[in-house]
Design a protein around this motif. Structure first.
Motif, PDB file in Angstrom:
ATOM      1  N   LEU A 192     -38.835 -58.591   1.827  1.00  0.00           N
ATOM      2  CA  LEU A 192     -38.760 -59.139   0.466  1.00  0.00           C
ATOM      3  C   LEU A 192     -37.536 -60.043   0.318  1.00  0.00           C
ATOM      4  O   LEU A 192     -37.595 -61.092  -0.324  1.00  0.00           O
ATOM      5  CB  LEU A 192     -38.682 -57.999  -0.558  1.00  0.00           C
ATOM      6  N   TRP A 195     -38.080 -63.497   1.557  1.00  0.00           N
ATOM      7  CA  TRP A 195     -38.761 -64.341   0.567  1.00  0.00           C
ATOM      8  C   TRP A 195     -37.804 -64.766  -0.537  1.00  0.00           C
ATOM      9  O   TRP A 195     -37.870 -65.893  -1.044  1.00  0.00           O
ATOM     10  CB  TRP A 195     -39.970 -63.599  -0.018  1.00  0.00           C
ATOM     11  N   LEU A 199     -36.981 -68.522  -1.442  1.00  0.00           N
ATOM     12  CA  LEU A 199     -37.045 -68.983  -2.825  1.00  0.00           C
ATOM     13  C   LEU A 199     -35.765 -69.741  -3.166  1.00  0.00           C
ATOM     14  O   LEU A 199     -35.794 -70.837  -3.741  1.00  0.00           O
ATOM     15  CB  LEU A 199     -37.220 -67.773  -3.747  1.00  0.00           C
ATOM     16  N   TYR A 206     -34.332 -78.679  -3.767  1.00  0.00           N
ATOM     17  CA  TYR A 206     -34.753 -79.524  -4.894  1.00  0.00           C
ATOM     18  C   TYR A 206     -33.548 -79.924  -5.739  1.00  0.00           C
ATOM     19  O   TYR A 206     -33.358 -81.106  -6.067  1.00  0.00           O
ATOM     20  CB  TYR A 206     -35.783 -78.793  -5.754  1.00  0.00           C
TER      21      TYR A 206
ATOM     22  N   THR B 326     -48.313 -56.939  -0.995  1.00  0.00           N
ATOM     23  CA  THR B 326     -47.333 -56.645   0.024  1.00  0.00           C
ATOM     24  C   THR B 326     -46.182 -57.607  -0.194  1.00  0.00           C
ATOM     25  O   THR B 326     -46.269 -58.533  -0.994  1.00  0.00           O
ATOM     26  CB  THR B 326     -47.916 -56.841   1.427  1.00  0.00           C
ATOM     27  N   ALA B 327     -45.098 -57.370   0.570  1.00  0.00           N
ATOM     28  CA  ALA B 327     -43.928 -58.233   0.445  1.00  0.00           C
ATOM     29  C   ALA B 327     -44.325 -59.693   0.624  1.00  0.00           C
ATOM     30  O   ALA B 327     -43.839 -60.576  -0.087  1.00  0.00           O
ATOM     31  CB  ALA B 327     -42.882 -57.818   1.465  1.00  0.00           C
ATOM     32  N   ASP B 328     -45.253 -59.943   1.535  1.00  0.00           N
ATOM     33  CA  ASP B 328     -45.644 -61.327   1.811  1.00  0.00           C
ATOM     34  C   ASP B 328     -46.379 -61.969   0.642  1.00  0.00           C
ATOM     35  O   ASP B 328     -46.139 -63.122   0.301  1.00  0.00           O
ATOM     36  CB  ASP B 328     -46.527 -61.388   3.065  1.00  0.00           C
ATOM     37  N   ILE B 330     -46.189 -61.093  -2.535  1.00  0.00           N
ATOM     38  CA  ILE B 330     -45.218 -61.292  -3.611  1.00  0.00           C
ATOM     39  C   ILE B 330     -44.360 -62.516  -3.318  1.00  0.00           C
ATOM     40  O   ILE B 330     -44.151 -63.381  -4.171  1.00  0.00           O
ATOM     41  CB  ILE B 330     -44.339 -60.032  -3.768  1.00  0.00           C
ATOM     42  N   GLY B 331     -43.887 -62.615  -2.078  1.00  0.00           N
ATOM     43  CA  GLY B 331     -43.039 -63.731  -1.683  1.00  0.00           C
ATOM     44  C   GLY B 331     -43.753 -65.061  -1.818  1.00  0.00           C
ATOM     45  O   GLY B 331     -43.206 -66.023  -2.363  1.00  0.00           O
ATOM     46  N   LEU B 332     -45.008 -65.091  -1.340  1.00  0.00           N
ATOM     47  CA  LEU B 332     -45.776 -66.333  -1.415  1.00  0.00           C
ATOM     48  C   LEU B 332     -45.978 -66.770  -2.857  1.00  0.00           C
ATOM     49  O   LEU B 332     -45.830 -67.947  -3.185  1.00  0.00           O
ATOM     50  CB  LEU B 332     -47.137 -66.142  -0.745  1.00  0.00           C
ATOM     51  N   ALA B 334     -44.104 -65.981  -5.448  1.00  0.00           N
ATOM     52  CA  ALA B 334     -42.815 -66.402  -6.012  1.00  0.00           C
ATOM     53  C   ALA B 334     -42.466 -67.814  -5.559  1.00  0.00           C
ATOM     54  O   ALA B 334     -42.090 -68.669  -6.373  1.00  0.00           O
ATOM     55  CB  ALA B 334     -41.717 -65.422  -5.608  1.00  0.00           C
ATOM     56  N   VAL B 335     -42.612 -68.072  -4.253  1.00  0.00           N
ATOM     57  CA  VAL B 335     -42.269 -69.397  -3.729  1.00  0.00           C
ATOM     58  C   VAL B 335     -43.256 -70.440  -4.269  1.00  0.00           C
ATOM     59  O   VAL B 335     -42.864 -71.560  -4.608  1.00  0.00           O
ATOM     60  CB  VAL B 335     -42.238 -69.381  -2.188  1.00  0.00           C
ATOM     61  N   ALA B 338     -42.350 -71.177  -7.831  1.00  0.00           N
ATOM     62  CA  ALA B 338     -41.135 -71.991  -7.830  1.00  0.00           C
ATOM     63  C   ALA B 338     -41.458 -73.423  -7.436  1.00  0.00           C
ATOM     64  O   ALA B 338     -40.953 -74.377  -8.041  1.00  0.00           O
ATOM     65  CB  ALA B 338     -40.107 -71.386  -6.876  1.00  0.00           C
ATOM     66  N   ILE B 342     -40.919 -76.634  -9.697  1.00  0.00           N
ATOM     67  CA  ILE B 342     -40.082 -77.729  -9.211  1.00  0.00           C
ATOM     68  C   ILE B 342     -40.815 -79.057  -9.338  1.00  0.00           C
ATOM     69  O   ILE B 342     -40.257 -80.049  -9.830  1.00  0.00           O
ATOM     70  CB  ILE B 342     -39.662 -77.472  -7.745  1.00  0.00           C
ATOM     71  N   HIS B 345     -40.871 -79.978 -12.933  1.00  0.00           N
ATOM     72  CA  HIS B 345     -39.532 -80.374 -13.375  1.00  0.00           C
ATOM     73  C   HIS B 345     -39.181 -81.767 -12.847  1.00  0.00           C
ATOM     74  O   HIS B 345     -38.633 -82.602 -13.578  1.00  0.00           O
ATOM     75  CB  HIS B 345     -38.509 -79.337 -12.904  1.00  0.00           C
ATOM     76  N   ALA B 346     -39.530 -82.002 -11.586  1.00  0.00           N
ATOM     77  CA  ALA B 346     -39.226 -83.299 -10.982  1.00  0.00           C
ATOM     78  C   ALA B 346     -39.990 -84.403 -11.705  1.00  0.00           C
ATOM     79  O   ALA B 346     -39.443 -85.474 -11.983  1.00  0.00           O
ATOM     80  CB  ALA B 346     -39.599 -83.278  -9.501  1.00  0.00           C
TER      81      ALA B 346
END
Lengths: 236, 368
Positions: A192, A195, A199, A206, B326-328, B330-332, B334-335, B338, B342, B345-346
């Motif tokens: 975690l 990630w 992030l 950016y 799974t962690a993956d 959740i990570g995916l 989140a990224v 984001a 982005i 925002h850009a």
């Protein structure tokens, strides 16, 4: 040029180039970039291995090499982090920024909200800062510094497992498994945190380019040359 | 059975030859990692020392620990160690029953006050005053406290007594609680596993009876001699792991070739146990050898660590049942979020800048 000594906000002109990031800080930054690329690439594969390869196991060490690269990059990452902590004690003002956001300082908080307003398009122009702006500083601390510290600790603990309980690596790192319950939990948290750092990296990349283009101060170039230069007229 | 009996006398009475006795001593010494001198030490102790009584209690459990224990590979370990123990008190294996059995428990406590070892299989459920486990007409937690009070040391058999196991899995309706959280003033040795390996159990008992002390424990209270390394570290399929050869599905070519089971959820890399070295049923096999990944049964909360067939843990969002990943994942997410933020925002930044530029141009034109 007048600068707030705590928050680094430029208060009055004339604008002059400032030496912000000393050589060890710049070196650490780029070592981190390379190490993190290797660590995230190999780390992802350790959690989700690539398709199997054929042939006799005797003649292959493919997954072993992936892990070896991960461990080497991890050691470089950890040592670079440790050297960076040392440099925070002996370096200039900016070298301490990512370890110690001055949360006790009112002008720092004002700067943070001003910067937040700027990013939410409530303010037209950004303040100028020597070093990180307060929002960047808080993000660096919460995401990069704490995240790295956590991933180094859990990583060293997982690494120590290869030796087992009662050996010196486990004597040093075994407490991690007691704190978090069991090795599976430590693995999950380690992943975690990967990630979390990715992030951070995405947002970071950016923001530095956006700042470089729009904020009236050099950002990307500063991490290469160490010198902050200014664009446009001084703010009132 | 008198107090002056030694283990050796007991063994001889059961018709065990001196030769067999010495074999047992050296085998046990080897399994405990004690070396040549250790065998002599064990033999010496067993011939001269009085036996230590053991009381074996059963709480909330499935008796798989006992089932495992009576299948210890070495016949001596089975016959002798077992009979040494069951003579005093073990609800499952003793001859006495009912009030007689409970009487013998009280007698043993009185007679060997402060000298007996308490072996606990299962754990006490604490919810509603312990009503969910009532052996002999009273809550098991009371019985456990009562017997533990005068015990010299406690052995927590299996994952139930050590960690809580399935009955303590979320949401744990009976509040099943491992022994060390109920009894806090006695030395406790955890022998986790569901069940623990028979040879590990007899090894621990023999060590304690022979040397009159606890074996070296790790930071989580398990004997280092059996629980200091992961199943993964000594797994015979480890070369396939290092080579990068994995079973992708249980019916593929890799499975037939005996490749590493990491990708189908083997928990060997996160499980501290002796399965890959001692193995089971007289050293015949162990789960990984028979083609199924380790499920990590000797680890804390292994029921709550997601699927047995997924290497990465499922994480449940607190308060939101049904939302898990799974962690993956959740990570995916989140990224990804984001990244989208982005991009937005850009885009807004670019539009704003373009607008302010045209406005500035207009202003400068007016000024002209």
């Amino acid at each position: 040029m007048r600068v707030n000594p705590v928050s680094g906000q430029v208060l009055a002109g004339p604008l002059e180039p400032v030496y912000v990031y000393e050589a060890p800080v710049r070196l650490w930054h780029w070592v981190m970039v390379v190490a993190m690329l290797f660590l995230m690439g190999t780390g992802y594969m350790i959690g989700r291995p690539p398709p199997s390869i054929g042939g006799e196991a005797t003649f292959h060490y493919f997954f072993g090499y992936i892990r070896m690269i991960h461990f080497i990059a991890a050691m470089v990452f950890a040592v670079a982090f440790a050297v960076r902590v040392y440099w925070a004690f002996v370096g200039n003002h900016s070298s301490r920024a990512i370890f110690l956001p001055p949360v006790w300082n009112l002008s720092w908080w004002r700067g943070l909200f001003s910067q937040l307003g700027y990013y939410l398009f409530l303010k037209k122009e950004s303040e100028r800062w020597v070093g990180h702006n307060p929002l960047a500083q808080l993000a660096m601390f919460a995401m990069y510094t704490l995240g790295s510290l956590f991933i180094i600790i859990t990583g060293l603990a997982l690494y120590a497992e290869a030796w087992g309980w009662g050996t010196w690596p486990m004597n040093i790192m075994g407490w991690v498994f007691v704190v978090f319950g069991d090795p599976q939990m430590v693995r999950t948290l380690h992943r975690l945190t990967m990630w979390y750092l990715l992030l951070f990296a995405v947002i970071h990349v950016y923001m530095v380019f956006r700042e470089d283009i729009m904020s009236g101060q050099s950002v990307v170039g500063t991490m290469i040359s160490g010198i902050r230069t200014w664009k446009g007229a001084p703010r009132a | 059975m008198t107090e002056t009996d030694t283990y050796y006398a007991l063994m001889r009475r059961q018709g065990i030859s001196r030769r067999s006795f010495l074999k047992f001593c050296s085998l046990t010494a080897a399994s405990l990692g004690l070396g040549e001198a250790g065998a002599q030490q064990i033999a010496q102790a067993m011939q001269t020392k009085q036996r230590t009584p053991v009381i074996w209690l059963h709480g909330l459990e499935c008796t798989c620990c006992t089932e495992s224990f009576i299948r210890s590979a070495h016949p001596l370990a089975k016959d002798v160690v077992l009979s040494m123990i069951s003579l005093d008190y073990d609800d499952t294996l003793m001859a006495a029953a009912g009030h007689q059995a409970e009487q013998s428990l009280e007698d043993t406590i009185k007679k060997y006050k402060g000298n007996y070892i308490l072996a606990v299989e299962g754990n006490p459920p604490l919810a509603d005053d312990g009503i969910y486990c009532i052996p002999g007409g009273r809550p098991f937690v009371d019985k456990l406290r009562h017997v533990a009070k005068d015990a010299k040391a406690i052995i927590s058999w299996g994952s139930c007594a050590s960690w809580g196991c399935v009955q303590a899995a979320k949401p744990n309706p009976t509040k099943a609680t491992p022994v060390h959280k109920v009894i806090t003033d006695k030395p406790i040795i955890k022998v986790p596993g569901c069940p623990p390996i028979a040879e590990v159990m007899t090894g621990v008992v023999t060590y304690m009876l022979t040397f009159d002390r606890l074996p070296d424990l790790d930071a989580q209270g398990r004997p280092k001699m059996f629980y200091s390394q992961r199943v993964h570290d000594k797994c015979y399929r480890r070369p396939h792991f290092d080579a990068g050869q994995f079973v992708e599905h249980f019916d593929d070519a890799g499975a037939r070739m005996g490749y590493c089971l990491y990708k189908v959820g083997c928990k060997g890399p996160v499980t501290y146990n002796a399965c890959s070295t001692v193995r089971w049923n007289e050293g015949t096999s162990f789960p990984i050898q028979s083609g199924h990944g380790c499920i990590g049964c000797s680890e804390d909360d292994f029921w709550d660590r997601g699927s047995f067939y997924d290497h990465l843990t499922t994480i449940r969002a607190p308060g939101l049942s049904g939302i898990e990943g799974t962690a993956d994942q959740i990570g995916l997410v989140a990224v990804g979020v984001a990244g989208a933020a982005i991009a937005a925002h850009a885009a807004v930044s670019a539009i704003k800048q373009a607008r302010s530029k045209t406005r500035n141009d207009r202003v400068s034109e007016v000024e002209k």
